[in-house]
Design a protein around this motif. Structure first.
Motif, PDB file in Angstrom:
ATOM      1  N   VAL A  16      41.752  39.198  35.288  1.00 42.30           N
ATOM      2  CA  VAL A  16      41.395  38.429  34.006  1.00 42.30           C
ATOM      3  C   VAL A  16      40.191  37.671  34.384  1.00 42.30           C
ATOM      4  O   VAL A  16      40.178  36.987  35.346  1.00 42.30           O
ATOM      5  CB  VAL A  16      42.717  37.750  33.480  1.00 42.30           C
ATOM      6  CG1 VAL A  16      42.188  37.179  32.085  1.00 42.30           C
ATOM      7  CG2 VAL A  16      43.831  38.488  33.162  1.00 42.30           C
ATOM      8  N   VAL A  17      39.127  37.841  33.437  1.00 41.95           N
ATOM      9  CA  VAL A  17      38.083  36.711  33.463  1.00 41.95           C
ATOM     10  C   VAL A  17      37.893  36.154  32.007  1.00 41.95           C
ATOM     11  O   VAL A  17      38.375  36.655  30.953  1.00 41.95           O
ATOM     12  CB  VAL A  17      36.868  37.553  33.882  1.00 41.95           C
ATOM     13  CG1 VAL A  17      36.919  38.313  35.051  1.00 41.95           C
ATOM     14  CG2 VAL A  17      36.400  38.473  32.724  1.00 41.95           C
TER      15      VAL A  17
ATOM     16  N   GLY B 270      43.397  29.511  37.104  1.00 41.19           N
ATOM     17  CA  GLY B 270      42.414  29.981  38.135  1.00 41.19           C
ATOM     18  C   GLY B 270      41.420  31.363  37.858  1.00 41.19           C
ATOM     19  O   GLY B 270      40.840  31.508  38.675  1.00 41.19           O
ATOM     20  N   TYR B 271      41.571  31.640  36.735  1.00 42.93           N
ATOM     21  CA  TYR B 271      40.916  32.778  36.421  1.00 42.93           C
ATOM     22  C   TYR B 271      39.379  32.559  36.326  1.00 42.93           C
ATOM     23  O   TYR B 271      38.894  31.555  36.376  1.00 42.93           O
ATOM     24  CB  TYR B 271      40.989  33.333  35.071  1.00 42.93           C
ATOM     25  CG  TYR B 271      42.522  33.754  34.790  1.00 42.93           C
ATOM     26  CD1 TYR B 271      43.413  34.314  35.434  1.00 42.93           C
ATOM     27  CD2 TYR B 271      42.853  33.430  33.392  1.00 42.93           C
ATOM     28  CE1 TYR B 271      44.647  34.652  35.186  1.00 42.93           C
ATOM     29  CE2 TYR B 271      44.370  33.909  32.834  1.00 42.93           C
ATOM     30  CZ  TYR B 271      45.288  34.489  34.075  1.00 42.93           C
ATOM     31  OH  TYR B 271      46.472  34.758  33.708  1.00 42.93           O
ATOM     32  N   PRO B 272      38.536  33.832  36.888  1.00 44.99           N
ATOM     33  CA  PRO B 272      37.154  33.684  36.961  1.00 44.99           C
ATOM     34  C   PRO B 272      36.613  33.186  35.654  1.00 44.99           C
ATOM     35  O   PRO B 272      37.053  33.691  34.593  1.00 44.99           O
ATOM     36  CB  PRO B 272      36.592  34.859  37.592  1.00 44.99           C
ATOM     37  CG  PRO B 272      37.695  35.455  38.212  1.00 44.99           C
ATOM     38  CD  PRO B 272      39.037  35.006  37.522  1.00 44.99           C
ATOM     39  N   VAL B 273      35.550  32.334  35.537  1.00 46.88           N
ATOM     40  CA  VAL B 273      35.046  32.169  34.278  1.00 46.88           C
ATOM     41  C   VAL B 273      33.645  32.135  34.540  1.00 46.88           C
ATOM     42  O   VAL B 273      32.976  32.021  35.163  1.00 46.88           O
ATOM     43  CB  VAL B 273      35.351  30.582  33.830  1.00 46.88           C
ATOM     44  CG1 VAL B 273      34.870  29.516  34.548  1.00 46.88           C
ATOM     45  CG2 VAL B 273      34.922  30.452  32.522  1.00 46.88           C
ATOM     46  N   TYR B 274      32.754  32.572  33.268  1.00 45.16           N
ATOM     47  CA  TYR B 274      31.437  33.110  32.937  1.00 45.16           C
ATOM     48  C   TYR B 274      31.013  32.250  31.730  1.00 45.16           C
ATOM     49  O   TYR B 274      32.092  32.104  30.933  1.00 45.16           O
ATOM     50  CB  TYR B 274      31.238  34.343  32.992  1.00 45.16           C
ATOM     51  CG  TYR B 274      31.502  34.981  34.265  1.00 45.16           C
ATOM     52  CD1 TYR B 274      30.629  35.029  35.455  1.00 45.16           C
ATOM     53  CD2 TYR B 274      32.805  35.514  34.659  1.00 45.16           C
ATOM     54  CE1 TYR B 274      30.957  35.563  36.751  1.00 45.16           C
ATOM     55  CE2 TYR B 274      33.217  36.179  35.875  1.00 45.16           C
ATOM     56  CZ  TYR B 274      32.382  36.282  37.038  1.00 45.16           C
ATOM     57  OH  TYR B 274      32.693  36.727  38.158  1.00 45.16           O
TER      58      TYR B 274
ATOM     59  N   HIS C 197      46.553  36.178  42.594  1.00 49.46           N
ATOM     60  CA  HIS C 197      45.710  36.922  43.213  1.00 49.46           C
ATOM     61  C   HIS C 197      44.368  36.699  42.617  1.00 49.46           C
ATOM     62  O   HIS C 197      43.888  37.085  41.458  1.00 49.46           O
ATOM     63  CB  HIS C 197      46.077  38.450  43.073  1.00 49.46           C
ATOM     64  CG  HIS C 197      47.139  38.934  43.627  1.00 49.46           C
ATOM     65  ND1 HIS C 197      47.647  38.882  44.930  1.00 49.46           N
ATOM     66  CD2 HIS C 197      48.235  39.480  43.058  1.00 49.46           C
ATOM     67  CE1 HIS C 197      48.855  39.412  45.107  1.00 49.46           C
ATOM     68  NE2 HIS C 197      49.337  39.649  43.822  1.00 49.46           N
ATOM     69  N   LYS C 198      43.851  35.741  43.225  1.00 49.23           N
ATOM     70  CA  LYS C 198      42.449  35.035  42.692  1.00 49.23           C
ATOM     71  C   LYS C 198      41.084  35.976  43.056  1.00 49.23           C
ATOM     72  O   LYS C 198      40.731  36.047  44.292  1.00 49.23           O
ATOM     73  CB  LYS C 198      42.241  33.732  43.102  1.00 49.23           C
ATOM     74  CG  LYS C 198      43.115  32.697  42.441  1.00 49.23           C
ATOM     75  CD  LYS C 198      42.935  31.491  42.869  1.00 49.23           C
ATOM     76  CE  LYS C 198      43.917  30.243  42.060  1.00 49.23           C
ATOM     77  NZ  LYS C 198      43.412  29.006  42.321  1.00 49.23           N
ATOM     78  N   ASN C 199      40.717  36.738  42.000  1.00 54.04           N
ATOM     79  CA  ASN C 199      39.583  37.484  42.465  1.00 54.04           C
ATOM     80  C   ASN C 199      38.427  36.623  42.944  1.00 54.04           C
ATOM     81  O   ASN C 199      38.113  35.757  42.532  1.00 54.04           O
ATOM     82  CB  ASN C 199      39.296  38.319  41.192  1.00 54.04           C
ATOM     83  CG  ASN C 199      40.539  39.391  40.903  1.00 54.04           C
ATOM     84  OD1 ASN C 199      41.142  39.814  41.822  1.00 54.04           O
ATOM     85  ND2 ASN C 199      40.452  39.917  39.706  1.00 54.04           N
ATOM     86  N   PRO C 200      37.481  37.266  43.794  1.00 53.94           N
ATOM     87  CA  PRO C 200      36.321  36.572  44.381  1.00 53.94           C
ATOM     88  C   PRO C 200      35.228  36.196  42.974  1.00 53.94           C
ATOM     89  O   PRO C 200      35.037  37.129  42.365  1.00 53.94           O
ATOM     90  CB  PRO C 200      35.792  37.047  45.405  1.00 53.94           C
ATOM     91  CG  PRO C 200      36.357  38.615  45.326  1.00 53.94           C
ATOM     92  CD  PRO C 200      37.807  38.468  44.549  1.00 53.94           C
TER      93      PRO C 200
END
Length: 595
Positions: free
Chosen positions: A245-246, A270-274, A373-376
């Protein structure tokens, strides 16, 4: 079923109390003039500055403004710049509003472009207009500032296109309720409103009882049953995505006051954020899980790949304009997107009106846990390129400026090279980025910087820094004199590249219509109010070494006085993102005829 937050319940109680007040006659409360009632409400909304130009139909009201203990009149050079300033003030002072005061007809029409920009980009601004007396509006004499044909409502009709609500004070007993209704619309819907105040109504006295009940900026609460259903559907999709998820933050996350709620969601999961270009600094750009700017096909390749390959995208406060989406090249299918807005939510292809993100986001956060699972996330950084020629190129300038910025700086970027160039530069903690990417009125940033600098001073922020091209500055340069008059100390970087660079890349690279006259930029502040040279300092830099030396000078970096820096840059150079956007826009606009 979700529990309604205590703040929302109190807001609903206050709203109902104000409605009840509309039907009551208060004999015991202290009378107050309509002028002072309005100013009291603005003071409650933390307004400390009012922008505009005096005119004969607003002079009576201006007496009350000038005598007010906390609201200061800022006289502008013209009404357009005043509207720009009110816009910039509201953007930086997020829990307040901007106020622009004009006079009937000639003044309000001059301001309307600035007000329209605030409407376009969802900025809460009160456009207050002093108008002829109630008697004159009934008899309709051929009065100055009219069209000479008796159409006193022509300007009201024009303004209706750029206001979320209007009020026209013609009966004193309705004045308080109308003012409250209008200001509530402004702060809850985050768009301009329009209020006319006849010359004779300014001095009329009304009850002050309603002032005891605060106006609420909270929207009506979400329907609990619908909200519970929406939450369940979102949770199902997040579970199916298995932490792939982003989050994408956009402008309305700022406009509709969900920074805190968004940040809580980001930190817990901790989801990636843009962020989209208009959402820059909605999220801390120093956060380790922040990956930079997503703008469709114009994005850096690693950002584009991470966003477009995600199984689920949580879009918060999106404004999908051309320049904010890489000319609509977002690759975000509705089947894997959830959109959170101020007044509705979209879950894949289904829309849910009335389910706003202010209440929904905290409830979603409460039901989520940290991603297993934290995506890079690609590191968001800007590297200064090494060059031997010493030329101040766009590619060199912006990462170099990134090292100059400090926490809590307010950074204003003009439409064009500045707003595109700075996108790829991480900004420090608690800094505020101000730009006008959707409306895109060139010259907007000068007035906006005036308002932003006032707001920054109110909030105890750091420096106010403006980046603007030589062409844009010529449109609204007069407001630099107002900054000097009020002791503001912005740093103004003038990108002197001999004309309208963004237009050159859109079309007409060698056409004369994109050229401008070159001004003596370093002599400008002396002409505009600093004849003795004690309030400001101006510089010209032509090489990388000269600019680096200036930026490293403590007295310059400390911004103890107003400073203007003319940066000499190549005529046909532009930031990477601007060149790509211009190519896409050129194809869309079809400048070249097809045989």
């Amino acid at each position: 079923m979700s529990k309604q937050p205590e703040s929302s319940l109190q807001a609903e109680v206050d709203r109902l109390r104000l409605q009840l007040q509309s039907f009551q006659v208060n004999h015991g409360s202290e009378p107050i003039t309509i002028a002072n009632y309005l100013l009291a409400r603005l003071e409650q909304l933390k307004v400390t500055k009012m922008f505009g130009v005096p005119g004969d139909f607003n002079l009576g009201f201006l007496d009350f403004v000038e005598d007010h203990p906390t609201i200061e009149w800022v006289g502008n050079c013209n009404e357009l710049n005043a509207a720009y300033a009110a816009d910039g003030y509201a953007r930086v002072k997020e829990h307040s509003i901007g106020v622009v005061l004009t006079t009937f007809g000639v003044g309000e029409l001059s301001a309307i472009n600035g007000v329209a920009g605030a409407f376009s980009e969802m900025v809460p601004v009160l456009h207050l207009v002093g108008v002829p007396s109630t008697t004159q509006q009934k008899t309709k004499p051929m009065l100055h500032h009219t069209l000479g044909d008796g159409r006193y409502d022509a300007y009201i009709k024009a303004a209706s296109n750029f206001a979320i609500a209007q009020a026209h004070i013609s009966v004193k007993d309705a004045a308080a309720a109308e003012i409250d209704r209008l200001l509530t619309e402004c702060i809850t819907r985050c768009r301009p409103v329009y209020l006319t105040l006849p010359t004779d109504m300014v001095f009329e006295k009304i009850s002050s009882e309603r002032l005891k009940i605060p106006l609420s900026r909270l929207t009506p609460p979400n329907d609990p049953d619908t909200e519970a259903f929406v939450l369940d559907e979102i949770i199902k999709l997040i579970d199916q995505a298995a932490d792939d998820v982003v989050i994408i933050a956009d402008a309305c996350a700022v406009r509709h006051d969900v920074r805190v709620e968004l940040n809580e969601l980001i930190l817990k999961t901790g989801y990636p954020v843009y962020s989209a270009p208009m959402g820059k600094t909605a999220v801390s750009e120093n956060y380790e899980r922040y990956g930079g700017i997503y703008v469709g096909s114009i994005s850096h390749p690693e950002v584009k790949e991470k966003v477009e390959s995600a199984k689920l995208i949580l879009s918060v406060g999106a404004l999908k304009s051309d320049f904010n989406t890489g000319n609509y090249t977002y690759s975000m299918s509705p089947s894997r997107t959830i959109e959170f807005h101020s007044d509705h939510t979209k879950v894949q292809y289904a829309g849910f009106p009335g389910i706003g993100m202010k209440e929904l986001l905290p409830m979603l956060t409460a039901r989520l846990s940290e991603a297993k699972h934290k995506n890079p996330v690609p590191k968001f950084s800007a590297v200064v390129p090494k060059t031997a020629d010493g030329v101040i190129s766009q590619a060199w300038l912006w990462p170099t400026m990134g090292k100059f910025f400090k926490p809590k700086d307010v950074i204003v970027a003009e439409t064009g090279t500045s707003s595109f160039g700075i996108l790829d530069v991480p900004l420090p903690q608690d800094s505020i980025f101000v730009s006008q990417i959707l409306w895109g009125s060139i010259g907007w940033t000068v007035g906006s910087t005036l308002g932003a600098a006032f707001a920054a001073r109110d909030l105890g922020l750091n420096r106010t820094i403006l980046f603007i091209g030589d062409g844009s500055l010529q449109l609204t340069v007069q407001e630099l004199s107002v900054m000097l008059k009020h002791g503001l100390k912005p740093i103004i970087f003038v990108l002197n590249n001999s004309g309208y660079t963004i237009e050159r890349f859109l079309h007409g690279k060698e056409r004369k219509y994109n050229d401008i006259s070159n001004w003596n930029w370093t002599g400008l502040l002396g002409v505009l109010g600093d004849a003795e040279g004690t309030l400001s300092q101006s510089y010209t830099v032509k090489t990388q070494a000269e600019l680096e030396a200036l930026l490293a000078t403590p007295s310059f970096a400390d911004a103890g006085k107003m400073q203007l820096v003319e940066i000499i840059m190549p005529k046909h150079d532009a930031p990477r993102a601007l060149m790509q956007q211009a190519e896409l826009s050129g194809k869309t606009n079809a400048y070249v005829s097809i045989a």
